[in-house]
Design a protein around this motif. Structure first.
Motif, PDB file in Angstrom:
ATOM      1  N   LEU A 114       1.596  48.430  -9.138  1.00  0.00           N
ATOM      2  CA  LEU A 114       0.225  48.537  -9.626  1.00  0.00           C
ATOM      3  C   LEU A 114      -0.763  47.954  -8.626  1.00  0.00           C
ATOM      4  CD1 LEU A 114      -1.674  49.292 -11.955  1.00  0.00           C
ATOM      5  CD2 LEU A 114      -1.256  47.033 -12.932  1.00  0.00           C
ATOM      6  N   ALA A 115      -0.441  46.797  -8.036  1.00  0.00           N
ATOM      7  CA  ALA A 115      -1.354  46.173  -7.079  1.00  0.00           C
ATOM      8  C   ALA A 115      -1.505  47.022  -5.825  1.00  0.00           C
ATOM      9  CB  ALA A 115      -0.853  44.775  -6.718  1.00  0.00           C
ATOM     10  N   VAL A 116      -0.402  47.547  -5.299  1.00  0.00           N
ATOM     11  CA  VAL A 116      -0.472  48.350  -4.077  1.00  0.00           C
ATOM     12  C   VAL A 116      -1.108  49.702  -4.346  1.00  0.00           C
ATOM     13  CG1 VAL A 116       0.938  49.450  -2.296  1.00  0.00           C
ATOM     14  CG2 VAL A 116       1.482  47.138  -3.058  1.00  0.00           C
ATOM     15  N   GLN A 117      -0.815  50.273  -5.499  1.00  0.00           N
ATOM     16  CA  GLN A 117      -1.352  51.598  -5.824  1.00  0.00           C
ATOM     17  C   GLN A 117      -2.832  51.544  -6.164  1.00  0.00           C
ATOM     18  OE1 GLN A 117       0.978  53.779  -8.708  1.00  0.00           O
ATOM     19  NE2 GLN A 117      -0.829  54.741  -9.588  1.00  0.00           N
ATOM     20  N   ALA A 118      -3.259  50.537  -6.907  1.00  0.00           N
ATOM     21  CA  ALA A 118      -4.661  50.469  -7.331  1.00  0.00           C
ATOM     22  C   ALA A 118      -5.571  49.958  -6.227  1.00  0.00           C
ATOM     23  CB  ALA A 118      -4.789  49.578  -8.569  1.00  0.00           C
ATOM     24  N   PHE A 119      -5.097  49.035  -5.397  1.00  0.00           N
ATOM     25  CA  PHE A 119      -5.937  48.428  -4.360  1.00  0.00           C
ATOM     26  C   PHE A 119      -5.180  48.453  -3.036  1.00  0.00           C
ATOM     27  CE2 PHE A 119      -6.374  46.215  -8.465  1.00  0.00           C
ATOM     28  CZ  PHE A 119      -7.611  46.688  -8.836  1.00  0.00           C
ATOM     29  N   PRO A 120      -4.968  49.641  -2.459  1.00  0.00           N
ATOM     30  CA  PRO A 120      -4.138  49.729  -1.250  1.00  0.00           C
ATOM     31  C   PRO A 120      -4.768  49.088  -0.035  1.00  0.00           C
ATOM     32  CG  PRO A 120      -5.166  51.851  -1.721  1.00  0.00           C
ATOM     33  CD  PRO A 120      -5.477  50.956  -2.886  1.00  0.00           C
ATOM     34  N   GLY A 121      -6.087  48.972   0.011  1.00  0.00           N
ATOM     35  CA  GLY A 121      -6.751  48.402   1.174  1.00  0.00           C
ATOM     36  C   GLY A 121      -7.065  46.935   1.040  1.00  0.00           C
ATOM     37  N   THR A 122      -6.493  46.246   0.057  1.00  0.00           N
ATOM     38  CA  THR A 122      -6.787  44.835  -0.198  1.00  0.00           C
ATOM     39  C   THR A 122      -5.489  44.044  -0.149  1.00  0.00           C
ATOM     40  OG1 THR A 122      -8.590  45.504  -1.656  1.00  0.00           O
ATOM     41  CG2 THR A 122      -7.855  43.226  -1.796  1.00  0.00           C
ATOM     42  N   ILE A 123      -5.516  42.884   0.490  1.00  0.00           N
ATOM     43  CA  ILE A 123      -4.324  42.038   0.507  1.00  0.00           C
ATOM     44  C   ILE A 123      -4.139  41.391  -0.862  1.00  0.00           C
ATOM     45  CG2 ILE A 123      -4.579  41.598   2.967  1.00  0.00           C
ATOM     46  CD1 ILE A 123      -5.592  38.816   2.265  1.00  0.00           C
ATOM     47  N   LEU A 124      -2.924  40.975  -1.148  1.00  0.00           N
ATOM     48  CA  LEU A 124      -2.636  40.338  -2.424  1.00  0.00           C
ATOM     49  C   LEU A 124      -3.234  38.936  -2.444  1.00  0.00           C
ATOM     50  CD1 LEU A 124       1.117  41.322  -2.909  1.00  0.00           C
ATOM     51  CD2 LEU A 124      -0.927  42.556  -3.640  1.00  0.00           C
ATOM     52  N   PRO A 125      -4.083  38.612  -3.416  1.00  0.00           N
ATOM     53  CA  PRO A 125      -4.643  37.253  -3.481  1.00  0.00           C
ATOM     54  C   PRO A 125      -3.566  36.233  -3.811  1.00  0.00           C
ATOM     55  CG  PRO A 125      -5.274  38.527  -5.408  1.00  0.00           C
ATOM     56  CD  PRO A 125      -4.592  39.485  -4.486  1.00  0.00           C
ATOM     57  N   ASN A 126      -3.832  34.992  -3.464  1.00  0.00           N
ATOM     58  CA  ASN A 126      -2.833  33.938  -3.651  1.00  0.00           C
ATOM     59  C   ASN A 126      -2.447  33.752  -5.113  1.00  0.00           C
ATOM     60  OD1 ASN A 126      -2.734  33.459  -0.937  1.00  0.00           O
ATOM     61  ND2 ASN A 126      -3.963  31.601  -0.974  1.00  0.00           N
ATOM     62  N   ALA A 127      -3.398  33.915  -6.020  1.00  0.00           N
ATOM     63  CA  ALA A 127      -3.070  33.756  -7.435  1.00  0.00           C
ATOM     64  C   ALA A 127      -2.048  34.794  -7.874  1.00  0.00           C
ATOM     65  CB  ALA A 127      -4.341  33.876  -8.282  1.00  0.00           C
ATOM     66  N   LEU A 128      -2.157  36.008  -7.384  1.00  0.00           N
ATOM     67  CA  LEU A 128      -1.178  37.049  -7.716  1.00  0.00           C
ATOM     68  C   LEU A 128       0.143  36.785  -7.022  1.00  0.00           C
ATOM     69  CD1 LEU A 128      -0.509  39.711  -9.089  1.00  0.00           C
ATOM     70  CD2 LEU A 128      -1.536  40.904  -7.157  1.00  0.00           C
ATOM     71  N   VAL A 129       0.106  36.299  -5.791  1.00  0.00           N
ATOM     72  CA  VAL A 129       1.344  35.986  -5.076  1.00  0.00           C
ATOM     73  C   VAL A 129       2.131  34.910  -5.810  1.00  0.00           C
ATOM     74  CG1 VAL A 129       2.251  35.018  -2.922  1.00  0.00           C
ATOM     75  CG2 VAL A 129       0.433  36.729  -2.854  1.00  0.00           C
ATOM     76  N   ARG A 130       1.442  33.920  -6.378  1.00  0.00           N
ATOM     77  CA  ARG A 130       2.143  32.863  -7.111  1.00  0.00           C
ATOM     78  C   ARG A 130       2.859  33.420  -8.336  1.00  0.00           C
ATOM     79  NH1 ARG A 130      -2.448  29.724  -5.594  1.00  0.00           N
ATOM     80  NH2 ARG A 130      -3.526  30.322  -7.495  1.00  0.00           N
TER      81      ARG A 130
ATOM     82  N   LEU B 183      16.103  37.188  -6.262  1.00  0.00           N
ATOM     83  CA  LEU B 183      16.228  38.221  -5.249  1.00  0.00           C
ATOM     84  C   LEU B 183      16.275  37.654  -3.840  1.00  0.00           C
ATOM     85  CD1 LEU B 183      13.713  40.939  -6.517  1.00  0.00           C
ATOM     86  CD2 LEU B 183      16.194  40.947  -6.715  1.00  0.00           C
ATOM     87  N   GLY B 184      15.771  36.455  -3.657  1.00  0.00           N
ATOM     88  CA  GLY B 184      15.641  35.926  -2.308  1.00  0.00           C
ATOM     89  C   GLY B 184      14.548  36.599  -1.523  1.00  0.00           C
ATOM     90  N   ALA B 185      13.550  37.132  -2.220  1.00  0.00           N
ATOM     91  CA  ALA B 185      12.448  37.837  -1.565  1.00  0.00           C
ATOM     92  C   ALA B 185      11.344  36.836  -1.246  1.00  0.00           C
ATOM     93  CB  ALA B 185      11.913  38.943  -2.473  1.00  0.00           C
ATOM     94  N   PRO B 186      10.993  36.687   0.037  1.00  0.00           N
ATOM     95  CA  PRO B 186       9.969  35.691   0.399  1.00  0.00           C
ATOM     96  C   PRO B 186       8.557  36.244   0.199  1.00  0.00           C
ATOM     97  CG  PRO B 186      10.834  36.718   2.370  1.00  0.00           C
ATOM     98  CD  PRO B 186      11.579  37.338   1.217  1.00  0.00           C
ATOM     99  N   PHE B 187       7.770  35.575  -0.629  1.00  0.00           N
ATOM    100  CA  PHE B 187       6.356  35.901  -0.811  1.00  0.00           C
ATOM    101  C   PHE B 187       5.536  34.820  -0.116  1.00  0.00           C
ATOM    102  CE2 PHE B 187       8.082  38.363  -4.331  1.00  0.00           C
ATOM    103  CZ  PHE B 187       7.382  39.550  -4.191  1.00  0.00           C
ATOM    104  N   THR B 188       4.613  35.236   0.736  1.00  0.00           N
ATOM    105  CA  THR B 188       3.823  34.310   1.545  1.00  0.00           C
ATOM    106  C   THR B 188       2.378  34.333   1.094  1.00  0.00           C
ATOM    107  OG1 THR B 188       3.441  36.023   3.209  1.00  0.00           O
ATOM    108  CG2 THR B 188       5.344  34.581   3.513  1.00  0.00           C
ATOM    109  N   GLU B 189       1.743  33.162   1.083  1.00  0.00           N
ATOM    110  CA  GLU B 189       0.349  33.042   0.698  1.00  0.00           C
ATOM    111  C   GLU B 189      -0.550  33.176   1.916  1.00  0.00           C
ATOM    112  OE1 GLU B 189       2.591  30.690   0.183  1.00  0.00           O
ATOM    113  OE2 GLU B 189       3.030  30.785  -1.967  1.00  0.00           O
TER     114      GLU B 189
END
Length: 792
Positions: free
Chosen positions: A504-520, A531-537
Motif C-alpha cells: 500500500l505504501a509503495v503503490q499509493a506513494f511511489p515517489g515518497t520515502i517511507l517516514p520513520n514512523a511507518l518504518v518503526r 524474517l530477518g529483514a532489515p528496515f532502516t530509518e
C-alpha cells in the motif's frame, strides 16, 4: 575519515531549546488568537523545564533514560526535537477519572491509595469487570499496568503478578496505572481504521469561525445598500431637470431626513462589520454628510454641493433609479446571494448531527451527516431547506470515515505517507495482539500498543535505539502467553499485514520515502514474523556521527541480491559484489567486538568515500551527503520490502516508475524562482532514486518505454514567441536591451540543472549495453543531456 574523531561522544548544546523558548515567548506575547497564545505559553513552560533540567544535570539528553530517577520504560514528556522535559506523561495532577474513582471507592484522592486499593479483592474484581466488558481506554501505556496485574492474578500467574507489582510499586505515587473508563469496547481495527474520531471532527468544526469578509459583504447587501437606496430616493425628491437641490426642501422632507439620520446612527451602532459607509469619500458617506448639513439648516458650499450631485448622478447611472426594473432585478439577485447560508451556520448544523454519535469512534456512513438541510432542520435552525453542505465541511466529516485502510487511501483521506504512518498503528496493534489466545488479554494488548505508538521518540546519540514495546514490564510479564500464530504465511498473521502495508505504501506513494514512523511499525511486524529483514530509518544530518549500525550493511547486501547487474547498480556506480564481500568480512569479525554499540565501519567508510567528504571538516551538509549515499546503497527499505517481504504492487513497476517521474517533474517545476528550494530538490532526488528502482524491476522491454502523455504538473508547453503584425517600432527597445544584458550576464556559464548533481548523470538509454548517444524521443517530457561518466 578520522575514526577516533568519529568515536567521540557528541554533546547536545542548549542553543536549540533556547531558540524554541524565544519563539514560544514571542508568539505568546504577539499573536492575535488567544488560544494560540495559551498554547505558546504552555510550550514555553516546557522549554523552560528542558533548559532548567539540562543546567541542573537532571536531564541527560541523548540517552534512553534522559530523566534521572525514571527507568527507560516510563513514558517521558517529549517536546519538539526529542527533548525530554523531565516530567512523565503519566504523571502530573490527578485526572478526572482518578478523582471520580477515589470518590466512588472511598479512598484518599492520591495515586498510591488507588494503586493499593486495586490490589485488594474489591479492586481486582473491579478490574476484572473492566477486562470482561472492554469499557476502558489506554491513553498512555502505563494505564495498562494494573489491568495486566489483574489478568495475571485471575489466570493463576501469581508469581509474575507479584514481580510486576514490585517493579511498579516505587512509582505508584507518581504515575497513574489506572485505566480510563469508556462508553464501550473499541472497534476492531483489522476491519476498519479512521484518521479522526467523531470528537476530532467536532473539534475541527468548532474551531471554524464566521468569515469576516463574507459576513461584511452580507451586512453590506442586507443593511447598507437598502439604506443607501432610501437615502438616494430621499435626495431625488429635491431634483428638477436632473439637478439635486433644485427644489427647496420642505418641512416634511426635513423631518424624513431627520428620521433617516436617526436610523443610520442606530444601524451603525448595531452593525459594525462593514465600515465602508463611514468613509466620507464614498457615495453613501457623501449623501449622509450632505443630509446632516441640510437638516441642521446649513447651506451646502459649492464643493459639497458638487460632490452630492456627482454622487447621485453616478449612483443612478450605475444601477438605475430606485424602483426601476433594472434596479429591482439587481437588488433581488443580491438579496438571494445574501440569503445563502454561511459555512459557519451549516457547520453548526453538522455539529448537531454529530452530537448523537459515539465521540471516540469513527463514522461508518458519513452520507447522512453531509446531506442537504431537511424541512425539519430548516424550521429549527432557520436555514433554507435543501441547502447543501459545502465541500470544506464535507472534507472534515469525511476525514472521520471508518473504513479499510485501502479505502481511505483511494478516497484521498490519506493524502501522504506521513498520514498513512499515523493510521498504521491501529492495524498493527490489532494484528500483533492476535498472538494472544485469551480474548481479554488480546484486547488489552491492542489498546496498549495503540497508546505506545503515540509515545514520542527521544533524541538519541551513539546509535542507541528507542524503547521497544517488548521492554514494558507488563508486556514482558505476559509474553509467555504469546502463541506462534503471528508469523503464519496464510495472509492472516503479521506477515500478511506487513506485505499489505508495504504494498500500500509503495503503490499509493511511489515517489515518497517511507517516514520513520511507518518504518518503526513495519519493524514491529517484522520482528513478529522473524524474517530477518532489515528496515532502516532516515537519519538526522545534524546528529549524525559518521557511524552506521550493522543493519545498514545488511540492507545494502539485500539490495545487492535483488539489484545486482540492473539499471540501478549501473546508474549509481555501485559494486554490490564488493558490498557482499564486506558483509562477509564484518560478520566474521563481529563477535570479537563486544564492547559498546555495534557499528559497521566498513559501510561508513564506503559511504564517506562515495560522498567525497573524507577530507572535509564536520558539517551538516557533509553528513547529509554521507546519509544520501547510505540511502542509495540500501534503497531505503525498497529492496527489503521486495526481496524479503515479497511485495508486488498491483499497477506494476513500470506504472510506478512513470508516477515517480511525474512527481520529479512536479517538484522540479517548483524549484525555479523559489526562495527556499532545498526541500523540493531533496524530495525530487528521492523520487528520482525510487523511479530508478522501479525501472530496474521492470520486465525486459518495459524499462525504456517513455511515459505516455504529458506529465501532470508540468503545465502546457510554452507558446513560441511571435512578433506582432505590422512594421516594427523604431527607436530603442527596452525589452531587447534587457535581453542583451541578461545574455551578457549569463554568457560563459554552464546552465545549472534543477537537481544538483544530476548534470553528471547519464541518460537511461545510455546505461543499457550498446546504447548510443542520448536523444529526445517524440512525446517525451524532457531531454536528458549526457555530460559523460561521473568521476568517483
Amino acid at each position: 575519515m578520522n575514526d577516533n574523531e568519529q568515536q567521540q561522544s557528541p554533546v547536545v548544546a542548549p542553543s536549540f531549546p533556547q531558540a524554541q523558548l524565544a519563539k514560544a515567548f514571542t508568539t505568546a506575547l504577539t499573536h492575535q488568537d488567544p488560544a494560540t497564545r495559551r498554547r505558546a505559553e504552555a510550550r514555553g513552560q516546557c522549554w523552560r523545564q528542558v533548559l532548567t533540567g539540562m543546567a541542573a544535570g537532571r536531564l541527560a539528553v541523548g540517552t534512553r533514560t534522559p530523566v534521572a530517577g525514571l527507568p527507560a520504560w516510563v513514558t517521558p514528556q517529549v517536546v519538539q526535537g526529542g527533548f525530554a522535559t523531565g516530567a512523565a506523561s503519566a504523571g502530573g495532577p490527578l485526572q478526572a477519572h482518578e478523582i471520580e474513582a477515589a470518590r466512588s471507592l472511598g479512598v484518599a484522592a492520591e495515586r498510591h491509595a488507588l494503586f493499593a486499593h486495586c490490589l485488594t479483592e474489591p479492586g481486582l474484581a473491579r478490574l476484572w469487570a473492566r477486562l470482561d466488558s472492554g469499557d476502558y481506554e489506554i491513553g498512555v501505556p502505563e494505564e495498562a499496568a494494573l489491568l495486566t496485574v489483574a489478568w495475571l492474578v485471575r489466570h493463576g500467574q501469581t508469581g509474575a503478578a507479584l514481580d510486576l507489582v514490585a517493579e511498579l510499586q516505587p512509582f505508584a505515587a507518581r504515575l497513574r496505572f489506572l485505566p480510563r473508563p469508556a462508553a464501550g469496547p473499541a472497534p476492531d481495527a483489522t476491519a476498519a481504521v479512521h484518521r479522526r474520531t467523531v470528537s476530532g471532527a467536532v473539534a475541527a468544526l468548532e474551531r471554524r469561525r464566521p468569515h469576516t469578509a463574507v459576513e461584511a459583504q452580507r451586512e453590506a447587501l442586507t443593511v447598507w445598500q437598502p439604506f443607501g437606496d432610501e437615502l438616494l430616493a430621499h435626495w431625488l425628491r429635491t431634483t428638477r431637470d436632473g439637478r439635486v437641490l433644485a427644489r427647496v426642501p420642505d418641512t416634511a422632507w426635513l423631518a424624513r431626513g431627520e428620521a433617516l439620520l436617526s436610523r443610520y446612527r442606530r444601524l451603525a451602532a448595531e452593525h459594525t462589520r462593514c465600515t465602508k459607509h463611514r468613509d466620507p469619500k464614498e457615495n453613501l458617506g457623501i449623501l449622509r454628510g450632505a443630509l446632516e448639513e441640510t437638516v441642521a439648516g446649513r447651506t451646502l458650499d459649492a464643493r459639497r454641493l458638487g460632490l452630492l450631485r456627482h454622487a447621485v448622478a453616478s449612483m443612478v447611472r450605475r444601477r438605475g433609479l430606485p424602483g426601476s426594473a433594472a434596479h429591482t432585478a439587481l437588488r433581488r439577485r443580491q438579496s438571494e446571494q445574501a440569503a445563502l447560508p454561511s459555512h459557519h451556520a451549516l457547520a453548526q448544523l453538522v455539529l448537531r448531527r454529530l452530537a448523537g454519535l459515539p465521540q471516540e469512534r469513527g463514522i461508518h456512513d458519513p452520507g447522512p451527516l453531509m446531506a442537504a438541510v431537511t424541512e425539519e432542520e430548516s424550521r429549527a435552525s432557520g436555514l433554507p431547506a435543501g441547502a447543501a453542505v459545502p465541500a470544506p465541511i464535507r472534507r472534515v466529516v469525511g476525514s472521520a470515515l471508518s473504513a479499510p485502510l485501502t479505502t481511505l487511501v483511494e478516497r484521498g483521506i490519506v493524502p501522504s505517507a506521513e498520514v498513512l504512518a499515523e493510521l498504521v498503528p491501529q492495524l498493527v496493534a490489532a494484528t500483533t495482539a492476535q498472538a494472544y489466545a485469551d480474548r481479554t488479554l488480546r484486547t488489552l494488548m491492542t489498546a496498549n500498543h495503540r497508546a505506545f505508538a503515540n509515545r514520542r521518540s527521544l533524541l538519541l546519540l551513539n546509535l542507541e535505539r528507542q524503547v521497544r514495546i517488548e521492554e514494558l514490564p507488563w508486556v514482558r510479564a505476559v509474553s509467555p502467553q504469546r502463541s506462534a500464530t503471528a508469523g503464519t504465511l496464510d495472509g492472516e498473521g503479521a506477515l500478511g499485514v506487513l506485505r499489505q502495508l508495504g504494498e500500500l505504501a509503495v503503490q499509493a506513494f511511489p515517489g515518497t520515502i517511507l517516514p520513520n514512523a511507518l518504518v518503526r511499525e513495519l519493524s514491529v511486524l517484522e520482528r513478529h514474523c522473524e524474517l530477518g529483514a532489515p528496515f532502516t530509518e532516515e537519519l538526522a544530518a545534524d546528529l549524525f556521527t559518521g557511524t552506521f549500525s550493522p543493519k545498514f550493511l545488511k540492507a545494502a547486501q539485500v539490495a545487492g541480491e535483488l539489484l545486482g547487474g540492473t539499471l540501478y547498480e549501473r546508474y549509481y556506480g555501485i559494486d554490490y559484489a564488493a558490498i557482499r564481500n564486506l558483509a562477509v568480512i564484518e560478520n566474521s569479525t563481529a563477535p570479537a567486538r563486544s564492547h559498546g554499540a555495534r557499528t559497521s565501519p566498513g559501510f561508513a567508510r564506503l559511504c564517506t568515500e562515495r560522498a567525497g567528504t573524507a577530507q572535509r571538516p564536520w558539517s551538516v551538509a557533509a553528513n547529509g551527503m554521507v546519509i544520501e549515499q547510505a540511502q542509495i546503497l540500501t534503497t531505503h527499505n525498497l529492496a527489503t520490502l521486495v526481496h524479503r517481504v515479497g511485495i508486488a504492487p498491483h499497477p506494476g513497476w513500470a506504472a510506478l516508475a512513470h508516477r515517480c517521474f511525474t512527481t520529479v517533474c512536479c517538484l522540479t517545476a517548483r524549484v525555479h524562482h523559489h526562495p527556499r528550494p532545498l526541500g523540493a530538490i531533496k524530495d525530487a532526488a528521492y523520487a528520482w532514486r525510487q523511479m530508478l528502482f522501479h525501472l530496474s524491476l521492470c520486465p525486459p522491454g518495459r524499462a525504456a518505454a517513455p511515459p505516455r502523455g504529458p506529465c501532470r504538473g508540468d503545465g502546457p508547453p510554452p507558446r513560441p514567441r511571435r512578433d506582432p503584425p505590422g512594421p516594427r517600432p523604431q527607436g530603442p527597445d527596452p525589452d531587447r536591451r534587457g535581453r542583451r544584458l541578461r545574455h551578457r550576464r549569463n554568457s560563459g556559464r554552464r546552465p545549472r540543472p534543477a537537481l544538483y548533481g544530476m548534470e553528471h548523470r547519464r541518460p537511461l538509454d545510455a546505461l543499457r549495453p550498446g546504447a548510443g548517444p542520448a536523444v529526445r524521443r517524440p512525446g517525451s517530457c524532457c531531454t536528458v543531456v549526457d555530460f559523460g561518466p561521473r568521476e568517483r
